[in-house]
Design an enzyme around this catalytic site. Structure first.
Site, PDB file in Angstrom:
ATOM      1  N   HIS A   1       0.818  -1.222   0.000  1.00 40.55           N
ATOM      2  CA  HIS A   1       0.000   0.000   0.000  1.00 40.55           C
ATOM      3  C   HIS A   1       0.851   1.272   0.000  1.00 40.55           C
ATOM      4  CE1 HIS A   1       0.778   0.902   4.264  1.00 40.55           C
ATOM      5  NE2 HIS A   1       0.823  -0.409   4.395  1.00 40.55           N
TER       6      HIS A   1
ATOM      7  N   HIS B   1      12.655  -1.655 -12.216  1.00 42.08           N
ATOM      8  CA  HIS B   1      12.301  -3.071 -12.345  1.00 42.08           C
ATOM      9  C   HIS B   1      12.292  -3.717 -10.961  1.00 42.08           C
ATOM     10  CE1 HIS B   1      13.530  -7.281 -14.109  1.00 42.08           C
ATOM     11  NE2 HIS B   1      12.381  -7.305 -13.464  1.00 42.08           N
TER      12      HIS B   1
HETATM   13  O1  JB2 Z   1      23.034  -3.022 -25.033  1.00 38.80           O
HETATM   14  C1  JB2 Z   1      22.184  -3.365 -25.854  1.00 38.80           C
HETATM   15  C2  JB2 Z   1      21.187  -4.345 -25.569  1.00 38.80           C
HETATM   16  N1  JB2 Z   1      20.912  -5.094 -24.477  1.00 38.80           N
HETATM   17  C3  JB2 Z   1      19.841  -5.834 -24.788  1.00 38.80           C
HETATM   18  N2  JB2 Z   1      22.114  -2.793 -27.109  1.00 38.80           N
HETATM   19  C4  JB2 Z   1      21.170  -3.152 -28.031  1.00 38.80           C
HETATM   20  N3  JB2 Z   1      21.166  -2.584 -29.225  1.00 38.80           N
HETATM   21  N4  JB2 Z   1      20.223  -4.065 -27.779  1.00 38.80           N
HETATM   22  C5  JB2 Z   1      20.244  -4.639 -26.561  1.00 38.80           C
HETATM   23  N5  JB2 Z   1      19.439  -5.560 -26.051  1.00 38.80           N
HETATM   24  C6  JB2 Z   1      18.295  -6.145 -26.782  1.00 38.80           C
HETATM   25  O2  JB2 Z   1      17.413  -6.750 -25.860  1.00 38.80           O
HETATM   26  C7  JB2 Z   1      18.760  -7.200 -27.773  1.00 38.80           C
HETATM   27  O3  JB2 Z   1      18.071  -7.028 -28.995  1.00 38.80           O
HETATM   28  C8  JB2 Z   1      18.308  -8.492 -27.136  1.00 38.80           C
HETATM   29  O4  JB2 Z   1      17.978  -9.467 -28.100  1.00 38.80           O
HETATM   30  C9  JB2 Z   1      17.080  -8.064 -26.326  1.00 38.80           C
HETATM   31  C10 JB2 Z   1      16.722  -8.943 -25.157  1.00 38.80           C
HETATM   32  O5  JB2 Z   1      17.813  -9.022 -24.286  1.00 38.80           O
HETATM   33  P1  JB2 Z   1      18.170 -10.383 -23.536  1.00 38.80           P
HETATM   34  O6  JB2 Z   1      17.903 -11.535 -24.448  1.00 38.80           O
HETATM   35  O7  JB2 Z   1      19.547 -10.191 -23.001  1.00 38.80           O
HETATM   36  O8  JB2 Z   1      17.216 -10.498 -22.308  1.00 38.80           O
HETATM   37  P2  JB2 Z   1      15.835  -9.841 -21.866  1.00 38.80           P
HETATM   38  O9  JB2 Z   1      16.006  -8.381 -21.784  1.00 38.80           O
HETATM   39  O10 JB2 Z   1      14.725 -10.341 -22.669  1.00 38.80           O
HETATM   40  O11 JB2 Z   1      15.679 -10.449 -20.400  1.00 38.80           O
HETATM   41  C11 JB2 Z   1      16.497 -10.029 -19.316  1.00 38.80           C
HETATM   42  O12 JB2 Z   1      15.723  -9.212 -18.470  1.00 38.80           O
HETATM   43  C12 JB2 Z   1      14.558  -9.880 -17.945  1.00 38.80           C
HETATM   44  C13 JB2 Z   1      13.764  -8.858 -17.136  1.00 38.80           C
HETATM   45  C14 JB2 Z   1      16.983 -11.295 -18.597  1.00 38.80           C
HETATM   46  O13 JB2 Z   1      17.880 -10.912 -17.591  1.00 38.80           O
HETATM   47  C15 JB2 Z   1      15.812 -12.033 -18.018  1.00 38.80           C
HETATM   48  O14 JB2 Z   1      16.273 -13.142 -17.251  1.00 38.80           O
HETATM   49  C16 JB2 Z   1      14.977 -11.101 -17.147  1.00 38.80           C
HETATM   50  N6  JB2 Z   1      13.816 -11.813 -16.643  1.00 38.80           N
END
Ligand code: JB2
Length: 217
Positions: free
Chosen positions: A147, A156
């Site tokens: 609350h 996050h």
């Molecule tokens: O520094 C970056 C970058 N970091 C992530 N530069 C650019 N240009 N793109 C970035 N990305 C983009 O986020 C990439 O396109 C990547 O494919 C996409 C997803 O990042 P990742 O696969 O590392 O994880 P996520 O963000 O989907 O998930 C993270 O965060 C969640 C909240 C993980 O740590 C999960 O475990 C967590 N639950």
């Protein structure tokens, strides 16, 4: 919800996911359960997981959205479906139009809570009476925001974390998996609270803490 908040179940709206990895998988499923129609993904990977799992087209890259002239979203709603807080902040500044708020149908969001545009609330998360969530905040799976808490923009709250009553968390902060914040505590902007930490003292802007009780590191 208070006036101006979005209804959690938007019928047949088109939704673009920005990000195609693990977080996007969770967001996509919650969105589909809430009757959004997904129309594509922006991700740097050639074959993002979310495209494979849900049969979605990759419309472009995140790198392109971050560079050059401000990208157009052509009236399509979008959601930041990636976890990197720095990239999320940059994208939120650049993208035009309306960010979509996605509330998993099995999240519990109090009618008196204030939920800004672009927020994600995951399955079994609880956002309690008179809490306030800033733009693009993530309240992840099974997190509890008690609350009157205030959670800042693009912060996050990771799965299983618990914010006691009247906790205030600034913007662009990560509250790690399973962390506990005692009632009334204030955590600043740009902080990191480590997984499993128990926070019993205020945390200034830009500080990383971990442990029980949590201390800077
Ligand atoms: O520094 C970056 C970058 N970091 C992530 N530069 C650019 N240009 N793109 C970035 N990305 C983009 O986020 C990439 O396109 C990547 O494919 C996409 C997803 O990042 P990742 O696969 O590392 O994880 P996520 O963000 O989907 O998930 C993270 O965060 C969640 C909240 C993980 O740590 C999960 O475990 C967590 N639950």
């Amino acid at each position: 919800m208070s006036p101006g908040n979005e209804h959690p179940h938007q019928v047949s709206c088109q939704l673009l996911l920005i990000g195609g990895g693990g977080h996007a998988l969770v967001v996509a499923e919650a969105a589909l359960l809430s009757d959004w129609v997904l129309c594509g993904v922006h991700d740097d990977a050639d074959a993002p997981s979310v495209c494979n799992m849900f049969g979605l087209p990759r419309r472009g890259t995140i790198s392109a959205l971050l560079s050059g002239p401000a990208p157009a979203t052509d009236g399509v709603r979008w959601h930041l479906a990636l976890g990197n807080l720095q990239i999320r902040a940059r994208l939120a500044d650049r993208l035009a139009g309306d960010a979509a708020t996605i509330l998993h149908p099995r999240a519990s969001v109090a009618p008196s809570a204030r939920v800004a545009a672009g927020v994600f609330v995951g399955a079994m998360a609880v956002v309690h009476t008179a809490a306030s969530l800033g733009p693009h905040a993530i309240i992840n799976t099974s997190a509890v925001v008690e609350h009157e808490c205030v959670v800042g923009a693009n912060t996050h709250v990771a799965p299983g974390a618990v914010l006691g009553g009247n906790v205030r968390v600034g913007a662009h902060t990560l509250i790690g998996l399973g962390a506990r914040l005692a009632p009334g505590i204030a955590v600043g902007d740009g902080c990191v609270v480590g997984a499993g930490a128990v926070v019993v003292r205020d945390v200034p802007d830009g500080t990383r803490v971990r442990g029980v009780p949590a201390r800077p590191f």
